[in-house]
Design a protein around this motif. Structure first.
Motif: not given
Length: 159
Positions: A131-137
């Motif tokens: 999963y992503a924490e904060g917008e993640t690229i």
């Protein structure tokens, strides 16, 4: 997970439908340099990942046996459900934080935190989730054909 190879390959080749006519790039063949900035990227939906994920292909045709490089932009809290890929996956976190793990059951507590600069390499057929924490690229590269098959078909947004 035990499946027959032709079935896996057929389902994986259909796995990354993109917005009609967009985001296809050519493989780089060494003619000069391929240079760009983040502003040059064309982002679009990822049919196989659903809302909250976008893709920008830098090089390659994901349906062909050629090198590819692409980026995924994941919204804060985006869940990557357990899945497998047909080829090695090499990931580098460019922004945000990716929480990632090996396994066939989504378990946020089992993930390893990958901050900016973090990386992961996964073998073909090995189930993974995160999963992503904060917008993640994240940037992914490898050799196609590329695709995704969810461990639980109910997690597949193409259904």
């Amino acid at each position: 997970m035990t499946m027959q190879k032709p079935l896996i390959l057929a389902s994986l080749l259909l796995a990354l439908p993109l917005a009609a006519g967009t985001l296809q790039a050519s493989p780089y063949h060494g003619d000069g340099h391929l240079l760009g900035t983040p502003e040059d990227l064309e982002w679009g939906p990822v049919g196989s990942m659903g809302e909250g994920a976008e893709i920008a292909i830098i090089e390659g045709d994901l349906a062909e046996e050629v090198p590819f490089t692409f980026r995924l932009r994941l919204a804060d809290g985006y869940e990557i459900k357990p899945h497998v890929h047909p080829a090695y996956e090499r990931v580098t976190v460019l922004s945000g934080t990716l929480h990632f793990a090996h396994g066939e059951t989504f378990d946020p507590e089992a993930t390893k935190t990958l901050p900016v600069g973090g990386f992961a390499i996964m073998a073909p057929g090995d189930a993974m989730f995160g999963y992503a924490e904060g917008e993640t690229i994240i940037q992914l590269h490898g050799t196609g054909p590329w695709g995704i098959e969810y461990v639980d078909p109910a997690d597949d947004p193409r259904q």
